[in-house]
Design an enzyme around this catalytic site. Structure first.
Site, PDB file in Angstrom:
ATOM      1  N   ASP A  36     -26.760  -4.471  16.635  1.00 24.02           N
ATOM      2  CA  ASP A  36     -27.826  -3.787  15.743  1.00 24.02           C
ATOM      3  C   ASP A  36     -27.671  -5.075  14.477  1.00 24.02           C
ATOM      4  OD1 ASP A  36     -29.128  -2.268  14.075  1.00 24.02           O
ATOM      5  OD2 ASP A  36     -27.177  -1.771  12.988  1.00 24.02           O
ATOM      6  N   ASP A  44     -28.093   3.954  15.524  1.00 25.96           N
ATOM      7  CA  ASP A  44     -27.350   3.334  16.571  1.00 25.96           C
ATOM      8  C   ASP A  44     -26.679   4.256  17.609  1.00 25.96           C
ATOM      9  OD1 ASP A  44     -28.425   0.660  15.953  1.00 25.96           O
ATOM     10  OD2 ASP A  44     -26.818   0.833  14.388  1.00 25.96           O
ATOM     11  N   CYS A  53       0.808  -1.238  -0.101  1.00 26.47           N
ATOM     12  CA  CYS A  53       0.170   0.114   0.013  1.00 26.47           C
ATOM     13  C   CYS A  53       0.905   1.394  -0.139  1.00 26.47           C
ATOM     14  CB  CYS A  53      -0.952   0.228   1.088  1.00 26.47           C
ATOM     15  SG  CYS A  53      -1.982  -1.263   1.357  1.00 26.47           S
TER      16      CYS A  53
END
Lengths: 784, 49
Positions: A459, A656, A56
């Site tokens: 969630d 959330d 990277c």
């Protein structure tokens, strides 16, 4: 390493979609973050969250250096940022974001609050310098002390003591300031902290040793005083670094929310205008893939709106003239004109944030373990030293000299070297381990709280699932049909279209080029191959009679949580493609692992009951709630907390955020909405839910190690204090005791690494080609 | 004793040298990116690009 290469596979050609308006907007925004370092040379720092390997670094630097205007591009892997310098006149900052996007990396400018960052750097520099000076002094004084201990006497000993004093006193004055200042602050506020006994010990030891040296005495504690400072500064510095890193992480998470909107003038032309200047009744235009900056009503245009961040609902809804739309949702398919109804502090998003802040204030103040220990420890040290002094005065019949020496010895011996290192060293090792597993902790006490949880509430959409549907059937879908479907879907941002393109890329099927592709929001896609018409969309779109029992809208999933898309080529029979919002690849194992640690696991979702039931059955979770609104989510967590539960909330959406803030501690995936990431204590990268279990493991181990370290430090004191009280703690004993205990504590902290998966992050991205955040969630692309 | 007159300044000088070297390395930013430094060794230098 190799996983990096897969980043560019299967990506939609995002660049081609960038409409001129969006680019103009981001240039406008980005220029604000660049600043001139030298006349004609500008500098900008970009956060690149997805960089994680040597490849990277090379790719990013090469991509940027390939631009003719760039004079320097340097990646900082530790902070995941790249600093670009360029000839100001020759390039616009937005070009660099585009370059990185082409290279497969999503990025956004790094906005540091200058003053805070500057203060941070100053403090860090002060600590390191103090540490270096104390280290230098300690080393040299030790050299002299060893000669004294091995028998130097009379004039030689005096000379060595004088030399030690010459090195030690300035070093104490310089390096000790950190502690003196803090102790003084505490004393002026009529309270005690750990720095009070430290300052007392160092100053008294220095002064007493100087007195001894002048009077040709045979003991001097210069070495002990300076070494004490050195060890404590090491601990202080590590602690500071952990916090600075956490703060850094937080500031990186603040990606840019739209600050300007395309304001529509009466003549129909567009002009950028700051959100703050918009008023109710204004008309703004929102391009595809932009997130809505306001609450309002659609005036013209038809498009699909991704509301998952706001409601947890997994499928987009179609918006057309008259539909109410909200800030924080994302426009997917076509440009919409919206009449502003509320903006800034009055939107639904703002009210959710207000709920979140309220929830945060209700949170009980958490006392860090180190502070709790210091509160008991500091008075104990003072009392012991004072008692020693008084005891010796009584026994020695008023011989204050011997009494003071013994008291100083007690202060030095008990001084919390090991205690000062006990927590920071563990936290540095733990946050390093978390970082390598792809988890960012925002504070050290979050880690302590995570170790204590007894309930985990998840969630559903975007947390237990990936939040993006996956093509699951038919299994026998042939290459031709997939190619055609992918050819149609390539230009669409609808989640189902993306799923088709992703599957085609995964199976190595290249999209069949089609002519005159058009998208009708809410219905489907249409294209031509030769004289054949190809349709992809709802059953109605593909010519099926509306009365055959299927809904007109292609987005309405059937009750088992499945979604479908029809493909019709010419007049042949249509093929029904089935999708599922898949659970994260290791959701089942992760939840099982958490249950095994006797944590209660629950689902708390805003999605429809059908979809939640399906997922709960799949994952084997009994306690579940569906269609819960954001406020009710937070209230439920507060109710659990009221019942004495320590809840870890894992969630990603805006809906959330209040619950994340209300949880005892909280965690969010990096694909979460900005508000969600800000509210969470931990953020994890990659697709693997196992990060939750890993974080919990590391936190629990870290806590165990901290407690062990406290135990070691306490044991050391139990052994050493009697010696000091009785006056046997010679400078040599003090030096040895202090360094051994510090080393033992540090070594103990290193054990944290044993048995922790070393490169969870790399395996995470290797197992499933991790796409840049851009294609995971449209709303992440606000800066692109 | 006379040896000491040479040895002690010599020791202090060398120690001071170490301190100065450390402060220099700190100021020149060599500790800014420890993770990156470990990885850069794997980056192939592509000259002439």
């Amino acid at each position: 390493m190799t996983s990096c290469r897969s980043k560019t596979n299967g990506r939609l050609p995002d660049i081609s979609f960038a409409n001129p308006q969006a680019v103009a907007k981001s240039t406008d925004e980005l220029s604000g973050f660049a600043h001139e370092v030298r006349p004609g040379i500008s500098r900008l720092e970009l956060v690149v969250p997805d960089m994680h390997c040597a490849g990277c670094i090379g790719r990013i630097e090469r991509a940027l250096n390939g631009h003719s205007a760039v004079t320097e591009a340097r990646v900082n892997m530790s902070t995941r940022r790249v600093a670009v310098q360029w000839r100001s006149a020759a390039a616009e900052p937005a070009e660099f974001v585009d370059l990185l996007q082409t290279a497969g990396y999503a990025s956004h400018p790094f906005a540091e609050r200058e003053d805070a960052a500057e203060a941070d750097r100053k403090r860090s520099r002060e600590l390191v310098l103090a540490m270096a000076v104390a280290g230098f002094a300690a080393g040299n004084i030790m050299l002299l002390s060893v000669s004294v201990w091995s028998g130097a006497s009379d004039a030689t000993r005096d000379l060595f003591h004088w030399l030690s004093a010459l090195i030690a006193l300035p070093a104490i004055a310089f390096s000790g300031r950190v502690f003196f200042r803090s102790a003084w602050t505490a004393l002026s506020a009529r309270s005690l902290n750990m720095d009070v006994p430290i300052s007392l010990a160092v100053i008294l030891a220095g002064a007493m040793s100087l007195y001894e040296t002048i009077g040709h005495g045979d003991v001097a504690y210069f070495d002990a005083a300076v070494m004490l400072l050195f060890f404590l500064l090491v601990g202080r510095y590590l602690d500071h670094r952990t916090r600075a890193r956490a703060r850094d992480a937080v500031s990186q998470l603040v990606s840019l929310t739209a600050r300007t909107a395309a304001f529509k003038l009466p003549d129909g032309s567009l002009t950028p205008r700051a959100i703050a200047e918009l008023a109710a009744g204004d008309i703004i235009s929102v391009a595809p893939d932009e997130s809505l900056p306001v609450d309002g009503v659609v005036v013209s245009g038809t498009s699909d709106i991704d509301r998952s961040m706001l409601t947890g609902e997994s499928m987009p809804e179609t918006a057309s003239a008259g539909t109410r739309v909200h800030e924080g949702t994302t426009n997917l398919s076509a440009t919409l004109d919206i009449r502003v109804e509320a903006c800034g502090g009055e939107t639904l998003l703002a009210s959710i944030i207000a709920t979140m802040e309220a929830a945060e204030q209700h949170k009980a103040h958490y006392v860090r373990l180190a502070d709790a220990a210091a509160r008991i420890y500091a008075p104990a040290v003072h009392i012991t030293a004072l008692a020693t002094f008084i005891g010796w005065m009584l026994v020695g019949g008023g011989d204050w000299h011997t009494a003071l020496l013994a008291a100083i010895a007690v202060l030095i011996i008990t001084c919390p070297c090991a205690l000062g290192l006990a927590v920071p060293v563990v936290q540095v090792v733990a946050s390093g381990a978390l970082f390598q597993a792809g988890i960012m902790a925002k504070s050290g006490d979050a880690m302590e709280r995570l170790a204590a949880i007894d309930t985990a509430v998840f969630d559903k959409t975007g947390t237990l699932t990936l939040g993006r549907p996956h093509l699951t059937g038919p299994a026998a879908l042939d290459v031709e049909h997939l190619g055609l479907a992918a050819g149609l879907a390539a230009g669409s941002r609808h989640p189902l279209s993306r799923a088709v393109t992703a599957m085609a890329a995964q199976r190595g099927v290249s999209p069949t080029p089609l002519d005159a592709v058009e998208e009708v929001p809410g219905s489907g896609l249409l294209g031509h191959r030769g004289n054949q018409t190809v349709r992809l969309g709802s059953r109605a779109w593909c010519g099926e009679a509306p009365g055959d029992g299927n809904s007109l809208e292609n987005e309405t999933p059937s009750d088992d949580g499945r979604l479908e898309l029809c493909l019709k080529v010419g007049d042949s029979r249509m093929v029904v493609l089935r999708f599922e919002d898949e659970p994260r690849p290791d959701a089942v194992q992760t939840l099982a692992a958490l249950k095994q640690r006797s944590l209660k696991v629950e689902i708390l979702s805003g999605d429809r009951p059908g979809a939640v039931e399906h997922m709960a059955r799949l994952l084997g979770i009994k306690r579940r709630q569906s269609a819960v609104d954001p406020v009710a989510k937070a209230r439920y967590l507060q109710k659990l907390a009221g019942g004495g539960a320590k809840v870890l909330m894992v969630g990603d959406g805006i809906n959330d955020a209040p619950a994340l803030a209300a949880g005892y501690t909280s965690m969010a995936p990096s694909t979460a909405a900005d508000v969600g990431r800000m509210a969470a204590d931990f953020v994890f990268f990659g697709d693997n839910l196992s990060a939750v279990a890993t974080a919990h493991t590391i936190a629990r181990r870290a806590k165990a190690l901290v407690l062990q370290n406290f135990g070691i430090a306490a044991a050391y004191n139990v052994i050493a204090i009697p010696f000091a009280v009785l006056g046997y703690a010679s400078p040599l004993v003090a030096a040895i005791a202090m360094s051994t205990s510090s080393i033992i504590v540090s070594c103990n902290a290193m054990r944290l690494r044993i048995g922790i998966p070393h490169s969870g992050r790399d395996t995470a991205s290797g197992a499933e080609p991790r796409q840049p955040a851009a294609s995971a969630r449209p709303s992440d692309r606000s800066a692109a | 004793m006379t040896n000491l007159l040479i040895l002690i300044p010599a020791a202090l000088f060398l120690g001071g040298l170490g301190l100065i070297a450390f402060v220099w390395s700190l100021r020149s930013g060599q500790y800014e990116d420890l993770d990156g430094a470990a990885m850069r060794i794997l980056v192939d230098e592509e000259d002439g690009e």
